[in-house]
Design a protein around this motif. Structure first.
Motif, PDB file in Angstrom:
ATOM      1  N   UNK A   1       0.942  -1.195   0.013  1.00 37.22           N
ATOM      2  CA  UNK A   1      -0.014   0.015  -0.168  1.00 37.22           C
ATOM      3  C   UNK A   1       0.626   1.427  -0.008  1.00 37.22           C
ATOM      4  N   UNK A   2       2.052   1.111   0.406  1.00 37.36           N
ATOM      5  CA  UNK A   2       2.942   2.407   0.368  1.00 37.36           C
ATOM      6  C   UNK A   2       4.109   2.305  -0.780  1.00 37.36           C
ATOM      7  N   UNK A   3       4.063   1.283  -1.680  1.00 33.86           N
ATOM      8  CA  UNK A   3       5.069   1.080  -2.630  1.00 33.86           C
ATOM      9  C   UNK A   3       5.197   2.000  -3.638  1.00 33.86           C
ATOM     10  N   UNK A   4       6.422   2.718  -3.923  1.00 30.81           N
ATOM     11  CA  UNK A   4       6.025   3.764  -5.146  1.00 30.81           C
ATOM     12  C   UNK A   4       5.841   3.069  -6.262  1.00 30.81           C
ATOM     13  N   UNK A   5       5.046   3.502  -7.192  1.00 31.80           N
ATOM     14  CA  UNK A   5       4.775   3.092  -8.300  1.00 31.80           C
ATOM     15  C   UNK A   5       3.380   2.332  -8.539  1.00 31.80           C
TER      16      UNK A   5
ATOM     17  N   UNK B   1       9.191  -1.801 -13.484  1.00 38.15           N
ATOM     18  CA  UNK B   1      10.210  -1.611 -12.607  1.00 38.15           C
ATOM     19  C   UNK B   1       9.548  -1.344 -11.230  1.00 38.15           C
ATOM     20  N   UNK B   2       8.583  -0.720 -11.171  1.00 38.75           N
ATOM     21  CA  UNK B   2       7.655  -0.511  -9.875  1.00 38.75           C
ATOM     22  C   UNK B   2       7.277  -1.865  -9.480  1.00 38.75           C
TER      23      UNK B   2
ATOM     24  N   UNK C   1       8.251  -6.896  -5.732  1.00 39.32           N
ATOM     25  CA  UNK C   1       8.338  -8.385  -5.876  1.00 39.32           C
ATOM     26  C   UNK C   1       9.689  -8.485  -5.254  1.00 39.32           C
ATOM     27  N   UNK C   2      10.731  -7.610  -5.029  1.00 37.82           N
ATOM     28  CA  UNK C   2      11.913  -7.783  -4.441  1.00 37.82           C
ATOM     29  C   UNK C   2      12.035  -7.113  -3.137  1.00 37.82           C
TER      30      UNK C   2
ATOM     31  N   UNK D   1       9.169  -8.104   2.597  1.00 42.99           N
ATOM     32  CA  UNK D   1       8.077  -8.960   2.780  1.00 42.99           C
ATOM     33  C   UNK D   1       7.415  -9.527   1.636  1.00 42.99           C
ATOM     34  N   UNK D   2       7.696  -9.271   0.533  1.00 45.65           N
ATOM     35  CA  UNK D   2       7.191 -10.131  -0.500  1.00 45.65           C
ATOM     36  C   UNK D   2       8.166 -11.466  -0.785  1.00 45.65           C
ATOM     37  N   UNK D   3       9.512 -11.150  -0.726  1.00 46.02           N
ATOM     38  CA  UNK D   3      10.357 -12.260  -0.848  1.00 46.02           C
ATOM     39  C   UNK D   3      10.440 -13.483   0.511  1.00 46.02           C
ATOM     40  N   UNK D   4      10.102 -12.818   1.563  1.00 45.10           N
ATOM     41  CA  UNK D   4       9.791 -13.833   2.803  1.00 45.10           C
ATOM     42  C   UNK D   4       8.647 -14.666   2.554  1.00 45.10           C
ATOM     43  N   UNK D   5       7.721 -14.042   2.025  1.00 43.27           N
ATOM     44  CA  UNK D   5       6.587 -14.809   1.828  1.00 43.27           C
ATOM     45  C   UNK D   5       6.599 -15.737   0.545  1.00 43.27           C
ATOM     46  N   UNK D   6       7.356 -15.365  -0.430  1.00 48.40           N
ATOM     47  CA  UNK D   6       7.660 -16.085  -1.623  1.00 48.40           C
ATOM     48  C   UNK D   6       8.312 -17.323  -1.323  1.00 48.40           C
ATOM     49  N   UNK D   7       9.232 -17.229  -0.465  1.00 51.21           N
ATOM     50  CA  UNK D   7       9.956 -18.564  -0.017  1.00 51.21           C
ATOM     51  C   UNK D   7       9.301 -19.396   0.691  1.00 51.21           C
ATOM     52  N   UNK D   8       8.238 -19.178   1.149  1.00 51.61           N
ATOM     53  CA  UNK D   8       7.459 -19.994   2.053  1.00 51.61           C
ATOM     54  C   UNK D   8       6.113 -20.465   0.886  1.00 51.61           C
ATOM     55  N   UNK D   9       5.849 -20.124  -0.048  1.00 51.63           N
ATOM     56  CA  UNK D   9       4.576 -20.203  -0.778  1.00 51.63           C
ATOM     57  C   UNK D   9       4.339 -21.566  -1.112  1.00 51.63           C
TER      58      UNK D   9
END
Length: 172
Positions: free
Chosen positions: A78-82, A108-109, A114-115, A118-126
Motif C-alpha cells: 500500500x505504500x510502494x512507489x509506483x 520496474x515498480x 516483488x523484490x 516482505x514479498x520475498x519472505x512470503x515467496x520463499x514459503x509459498x
C-alpha cells in the motif's frame, strides 16, 4: 460439500478451472489512482502502465502464518512507489482461492515490490503454504476502465503452462 470432503485438485489447471461463482472482493480498488469514495479512477491513467495478477490456493492449517505474511506484504504494497491501484478477492468455493489484481506505473515498480523483503519472505514459503499459485502481468493502455478479475483469469489461462505444476502434489 466442504473442501475437506472434496478431492483436492492435483494440477494447476484443475485449481484454475474451479468454481469461483462466489468470488468476493474483500479489498475493493484502492491506491493513489482511485477515489476512495467511489472506488473509481480519480482521472484517466497515463497511456501505458502495467497490470499484474496472482492467484493462490492456500493449504488449510497454515492460516496464522499466512495472515502474518499477508499483513506484512500489504503494509509494503500500500505504500510502494509506483503502485497505482490494487484489489483483492477470495473464493471459498474454489479452495479459498485468493486473487490479487494491481496496476503499476511500470515494470520496474512491480519488480521493486516483488523484490521487497516482505514479498520475498512470503515467496520463499509459498510452496509450504499453498496447494498451487500462478501469476502474470501485461502492459495496458486502457486509461479509463479498471481491469476485472474475469479478465485476470483469462490472462492467466492464456499464459498457463499446460504441463505439470511446479508445485509438489497436494498429497506430499
Amino acid at each position: 460439500m466442504t473442501d475437506s470432503q472434496r478431492p483436492i485438485p492435483t494440477t494447476l489447471q484443475e485449481f484454475a478451472d474451479g468454481d469461483e461463482s462466489d468470488l468476493n472482493v474483500v479489498a475493493p480498488w484502492t491506491g493513489p489512482a482511485v477515489d476512495p469514495e467511489t472506488g473509481l479512477l480519480r482521472e484517466p491513467l497515463r497511456g501505458r502502465h502495467l497490470i499484474a495478477t496472482s492467484v493462490g490456493w492456500p493449504k488449510p492449517g497454515h492460516e496464522p502464518v499466512a495472515i502474518q505474511l499477508n499483513e506484512a506484504i500489504l503494509e509494503e504494497l500500500y505504500v510502494r512507489p509506483g503502485l497505482l491501484a490494487v484489489s483483492l478477492a477470495i473464493s471459498e468455493n474454489n479452495f479459498n482461492s485468493t486473487r490479487s489484481l494491481s496496476i503499476w506505473e511500470d515494470e520496474a515498480a512491480l519488480r521493486g515490490f516483488m523484490k521487497s523483503e516482505p514479498h520475498m519472505v512470503a515467496a520463499r514459503r509459498v510452496k509450504e503454504l499453498m496447494f498451487d499459485w500462478e501469476g502474470a502481468h501485461w502492459i495496458s493502455e486502457e486509461t479509463t476502465v479498471l481491469p476485472t478479475f474475469e479478465e485476470s483469469r483469462a490472462r492467466l489461462a492464456a499464459v498457463r503452462d499446460p504441463g505439470p505444476s511446479a508445485f509438489a502434489s497436494p498429497g506430499e
